[in-house]
Write a protein that holds these residues in place. Structure first.
Motif, PDB file in Angstrom:
ATOM      1  N   LEU A 143      -6.842  -2.450   2.242  1.00 35.82           N
ATOM      2  CA  LEU A 143      -6.980  -1.000   2.162  1.00 35.82           C
ATOM      3  C   LEU A 143      -7.284  -0.388   3.524  1.00 35.82           C
ATOM      4  O   LEU A 143      -6.796   0.714   3.840  1.00 35.82           O
ATOM      5  N   ASN A 144      -8.070  -1.088   4.352  1.00 40.86           N
ATOM      6  CA  ASN A 144      -8.342  -0.572   5.699  1.00 40.86           C
ATOM      7  C   ASN A 144      -7.070  -0.495   6.534  1.00 40.86           C
ATOM      8  O   ASN A 144      -6.869   0.447   7.313  1.00 40.86           O
ATOM      9  N   THR A 145      -6.218  -1.493   6.386  1.00 42.97           N
ATOM     10  CA  THR A 145      -4.925  -1.458   7.080  1.00 42.97           C
ATOM     11  C   THR A 145      -4.126  -0.252   6.614  1.00 42.97           C
ATOM     12  O   THR A 145      -3.485   0.451   7.420  1.00 42.97           O
ATOM     13  N   ARG A 146      -4.163   0.012   5.332  1.00 46.45           N
ATOM     14  CA  ARG A 146      -3.445   1.160   4.769  1.00 46.45           C
ATOM     15  C   ARG A 146      -4.013   2.480   5.299  1.00 46.45           C
ATOM     16  O   ARG A 146      -3.277   3.416   5.630  1.00 46.45           O
ATOM     17  N   ILE A 147      -5.357   2.563   5.386  1.00 43.78           N
ATOM     18  CA  ILE A 147      -6.001   3.781   5.885  1.00 43.78           C
ATOM     19  C   ILE A 147      -5.615   4.035   7.339  1.00 43.78           C
ATOM     20  O   ILE A 147      -5.312   5.166   7.739  1.00 43.78           O
ATOM     21  N   ARG A 148      -5.604   2.971   8.156  1.00 43.89           N
ATOM     22  CA  ARG A 148      -5.222   3.135   9.567  1.00 43.89           C
ATOM     23  C   ARG A 148      -3.774   3.599   9.698  1.00 43.89           C
ATOM     24  O   ARG A 148      -3.429   4.359  10.608  1.00 43.89           O
ATOM     25  N   LYS A 149      -2.933   3.168   8.778  1.00 46.08           N
ATOM     26  CA  LYS A 149      -1.507   3.496   8.852  1.00 46.08           C
ATOM     27  C   LYS A 149      -1.199   4.882   8.294  1.00 46.08           C
ATOM     28  O   LYS A 149      -0.424   5.645   8.882  1.00 46.08           O
ATOM     29  N   TYR A 150      -1.837   5.221   7.140  1.00 49.17           N
ATOM     30  CA  TYR A 150      -1.460   6.459   6.443  1.00 49.17           C
ATOM     31  C   TYR A 150      -2.567   7.505   6.371  1.00 49.17           C
ATOM     32  O   TYR A 150      -2.337   8.624   5.919  1.00 49.17           O
ATOM     33  N   GLY A 151      -3.800   7.151   6.760  1.00 48.59           N
ATOM     34  CA  GLY A 151      -4.895   8.106   6.655  1.00 48.59           C
ATOM     35  C   GLY A 151      -5.673   7.930   5.356  1.00 48.59           C
ATOM     36  O   GLY A 151      -5.389   7.043   4.551  1.00 48.59           O
ATOM     37  N   PRO A 152      -6.651   8.822   5.114  1.00 46.57           N
ATOM     38  CA  PRO A 152      -7.547   8.662   3.959  1.00 46.57           C
ATOM     39  C   PRO A 152      -6.938   9.078   2.625  1.00 46.57           C
ATOM     40  O   PRO A 152      -7.611   9.000   1.596  1.00 46.57           O
ATOM     41  N   ILE A 153      -5.679   9.524   2.624  1.00 43.37           N
ATOM     42  CA  ILE A 153      -5.004   9.834   1.368  1.00 43.37           C
ATOM     43  C   ILE A 153      -3.550   9.385   1.479  1.00 43.37           C
ATOM     44  O   ILE A 153      -2.869   9.657   2.477  1.00 43.37           O
ATOM     45  N   SER A 154      -3.089   8.636   0.492  1.00 42.98           N
ATOM     46  CA  SER A 154      -1.716   8.143   0.517  1.00 42.98           C
ATOM     47  C   SER A 154      -1.264   7.859  -0.905  1.00 42.98           C
ATOM     48  O   SER A 154      -2.083   7.752  -1.823  1.00 42.98           O
ATOM     49  N   LYS A 155       0.038   7.727  -1.088  1.00 41.50           N
ATOM     50  CA  LYS A 155       0.550   7.472  -2.441  1.00 41.50           C
ATOM     51  C   LYS A 155       1.125   6.060  -2.521  1.00 41.50           C
ATOM     52  O   LYS A 155       1.600   5.495  -1.537  1.00 41.50           O
ATOM     53  N   LEU A 156       1.044   5.498  -3.720  1.00 47.02           N
ATOM     54  CA  LEU A 156       1.578   4.166  -3.980  1.00 47.02           C
ATOM     55  C   LEU A 156       1.801   4.049  -5.481  1.00 47.02           C
ATOM     56  O   LEU A 156       1.593   5.010  -6.235  1.00 47.02           O
ATOM     57  N   SER A 157       2.252   2.888  -5.911  1.00 43.83           N
ATOM     58  CA  SER A 157       2.428   2.640  -7.339  1.00 43.83           C
ATOM     59  C   SER A 157       1.503   1.498  -7.744  1.00 43.83           C
ATOM     60  O   SER A 157       1.498   0.444  -7.126  1.00 43.83           O
ATOM     61  N   LEU A 158       0.677   1.739  -8.784  1.00 43.00           N
ATOM     62  CA  LEU A 158      -0.222   0.713  -9.300  1.00 43.00           C
ATOM     63  C   LEU A 158      -0.067   0.648 -10.812  1.00 43.00           C
ATOM     64  O   LEU A 158      -0.099   1.675 -11.488  1.00 43.00           O
ATOM     65  N   PHE A 159       0.090  -0.558 -11.336  1.00 46.38           N
ATOM     66  CA  PHE A 159       0.263  -0.758 -12.778  1.00 46.38           C
ATOM     67  C   PHE A 159       1.419   0.079 -13.321  1.00 46.38           C
ATOM     68  O   PHE A 159       1.375   0.583 -14.448  1.00 46.38           O
ATOM     69  N   GLY A 160       2.458   0.259 -12.475  1.00 48.73           N
ATOM     70  CA  GLY A 160       3.645   0.979 -12.923  1.00 48.73           C
ATOM     71  C   GLY A 160       3.479   2.484 -12.971  1.00 48.73           C
ATOM     72  O   GLY A 160       4.328   3.187 -13.533  1.00 48.73           O
ATOM     73  N   LYS A 161       2.395   3.017 -12.379  1.00 50.14           N
ATOM     74  CA  LYS A 161       2.150   4.467 -12.435  1.00 50.14           C
ATOM     75  C   LYS A 161       2.070   5.045 -11.029  1.00 50.14           C
ATOM     76  O   LYS A 161       1.528   4.409 -10.116  1.00 50.14           O
ATOM     77  N   PRO A 162       2.604   6.280 -10.828  1.00 50.80           N
ATOM     78  CA  PRO A 162       2.432   6.930  -9.521  1.00 50.80           C
ATOM     79  C   PRO A 162       0.953   7.181  -9.275  1.00 50.80           C
ATOM     80  O   PRO A 162       0.237   7.703 -10.133  1.00 50.80           O
ATOM     81  N   THR A 163       0.488   6.774  -8.092  1.00 48.57           N
ATOM     82  CA  THR A 163      -0.951   6.753  -7.823  1.00 48.57           C
ATOM     83  C   THR A 163      -1.246   7.334  -6.446  1.00 48.57           C
ATOM     84  O   THR A 163      -0.473   7.158  -5.503  1.00 48.57           O
ATOM     85  N   VAL A 164      -2.356   8.033  -6.334  1.00 47.00           N
ATOM     86  CA  VAL A 164      -2.867   8.497  -5.051  1.00 47.00           C
ATOM     87  C   VAL A 164      -4.115   7.690  -4.717  1.00 47.00           C
ATOM     88  O   VAL A 164      -5.037   7.590  -5.529  1.00 47.00           O
ATOM     89  N   PHE A 165      -4.120   7.075  -3.542  1.00 45.76           N
ATOM     90  CA  PHE A 165      -5.309   6.373  -3.059  1.00 45.76           C
ATOM     91  C   PHE A 165      -6.071   7.316  -2.142  1.00 45.76           C
ATOM     92  O   PHE A 165      -5.500   7.892  -1.211  1.00 45.76           O
TER      93      PHE A 165
END
Length: 428
Positions: free
Chosen positions: A10-32
């Motif tokens: 998740l830290n790698t993701r934060i460095r790449k995209y910032g403190p808010i980003s979208k992804l898919s989890l458990f087959g659902k559109p998700t905002v981290f």
């Protein structure tokens, strides 16, 4: 999670995209989302903005009428019913009973042993405390059946929700059904006791919930809600407290200075009391350093990694719009290891918690925050302090496994459950 690399990912993701980003989890559109503002959004938003949303496996096993699932007025109604039993004014009268339960545990499972495995024993202890104090189930066949079914139920809570025979999920569902029937029987027994005026409304949590009445003397909480929230309290109190106690014991093995400071505090309390007398609420108030150690342990090794919510409408957040219906995933405890909030976050330093004002709002969220702070906070504090008191004043211990690795499944699990060699103090 099992390799304990989730924070790194998740830290790698934060460095790449910032403190808010979208992804898919458990087959659902998700905002981290990440950070103090994310924690505030999750814990301080009203029920019209976001709703609790657990993975399907948890929802099917624990039900849809517990605090994890309810929102808005229903959440407030059920929470308001639970809080009176768990507030300090009520818990003061249960310190002696908890002390007695912990002493029995130490005598049965620690005294006379050369080696024990800490995590399973702590789970046994916390479940016995829950059975005794919250549900009024004394030691015996009934409690043993609860333990057996409960362990099977939690085994499949984070499994893939495919209900085939012989799967962990299927076994968990069947154990859940058995527990629900057992709790319903308990409710019937306690309702009869109340009607005969033979029970105090404050003797246990179930009796307390049954005693709450509305304007026309109707029950405020339905039987289904009592059953499911009893199961939730079982699960939450069993897992989180047992993890905290296990990691405190690991810490005390690795940090002689912290161990010595806790031992001095606890021995001072023990010397001030007549032999055999139970601890009191006033004794717990003197355990300030021990509780700061517990808080710092929770900062570094939080039992709950993160969670999920659902957007009930379009939400403007961080310069973006989170669409209605999307899943929100947050890793609340990542703020615990943020260098800008807690300097040198990998260093164990209980002085961070000497003053509540020294920790910014929504940065330390081991017990949640705002209106959704854990109602069992004080219960966990008493349980932790009394247990540590008896362990440090009666034993010393050495780790059998010296590595500091732990995995998440989904709670933190140290290597082999933390086996230790124990030495009674009287033999030193």
């Amino acid at each position: 999670m099992r390799a304990n690399t989730a924070e790194k990912w998740l830290n790698t993701r934060i460095r790449k995209y910032g403190p808010i980003s979208k992804l898919s989890l458990f087959g659902k559109p998700t905002v981290f989302i990440y950070g103090p503002a994310a924690n505030k959004l999750v814990f301080a938003s009203d029920g019209s903005t976001i709703a609790n949303q657990q993975p399907q496996s948890i929802r099917m096993i624990l039900g849809d009428r517990n605090l994890l699932e309810l929102s808005g007025k229903d959440h407030k109604r059920v929470r308001d019913a639970l809080v009176p039993f768990l507030k300090p004014e009520s818990l003061k009268q249960y310190v002696g009973k908890m002390d007695e339960e912990i002493r029995k545990h130490v005598e049965m499972h620690w005294q006379g042993k050369e080696k024990v495995t800490v995590l399973p024993l702590m789970k046994t202890l916390t479940f016995n405390i829950i059975c005794s104090l919250l549900f009024g189930i004394e030691r015996g066949t009934q409690r043993n059946k609860f333990v057996e079914n409960f362990q099977e139920m939690i085994g499949g809570m984070w499994s893939v929700p495919i209900n085939f025979p012989c799967t962990r999920y299927n076994r968990s569902l069947r154990a859940s059904a058995r527990i629900q029937n057992m709790v319903k029987e308990l409710i019937r027994e306690k309702r009869v006791e109340l009607e005969k005026m033979g029970a105090s409304p404050h003797q246990d949590l179930i009796t307390c919930l049954l005693s709450i009445r509305g304007k026309d003397n109707e029950e405020v909480i339905t039987e289904k809600e009592i059953v499911q929230n009893v199961m939730l309290v079982m699960t939450a109190g069993h897992d989180t407290s047992s993890v905290l106690l296990t990691f405190i014991m690991r810490l005390l093995s690795n940090d002689p200075a912290v161990y010595a400071a806790i031992l001095q505090e606890q021995e001072n309390i023990a010397r001030s009391k007549p032999s055999g007398e139970f601890l009191t609420w006033e004794d717990l108030a003197k355990m300030k350093y021990t509780w700061r150690v517990a808080m710092e342990t929770l900062r570094m090794f939080p039992p709950v990694f993160g969670g999920f919510r659902k957007a009930l409408k379009d939400i403007e957040y961080g310069g973006y719009v989170i669409p209605k219906g999307w899943q929100i995933f947050w890793a609340a405890s990542m703020t615990h290891m943020d260098n800008s909030i807690f300097p040198e976050p990998s260093k164990f330093d209980p002085t961070r918690f000497e003053s509540q004002a020294s920790v910014p709002p929504y940065c330390f969220v081991a017990f949640g925050g705002g209106p959704r702070i854990c109602p069992g906070y004080e219960f966990a504090r008493i349980e932790t302090l009394v247990t540590i008191h008896y362990l440090v004043t009666r034993f010393t211990w050495k780790l059998c496994c010296t590595d500091n690795f732990f995995s998440r499944d989904p709670m933190p699990v140290p290597t082999q459950g933390l086996p230790v060699h124990i030495i009674p103090k009287k033999l030193l």
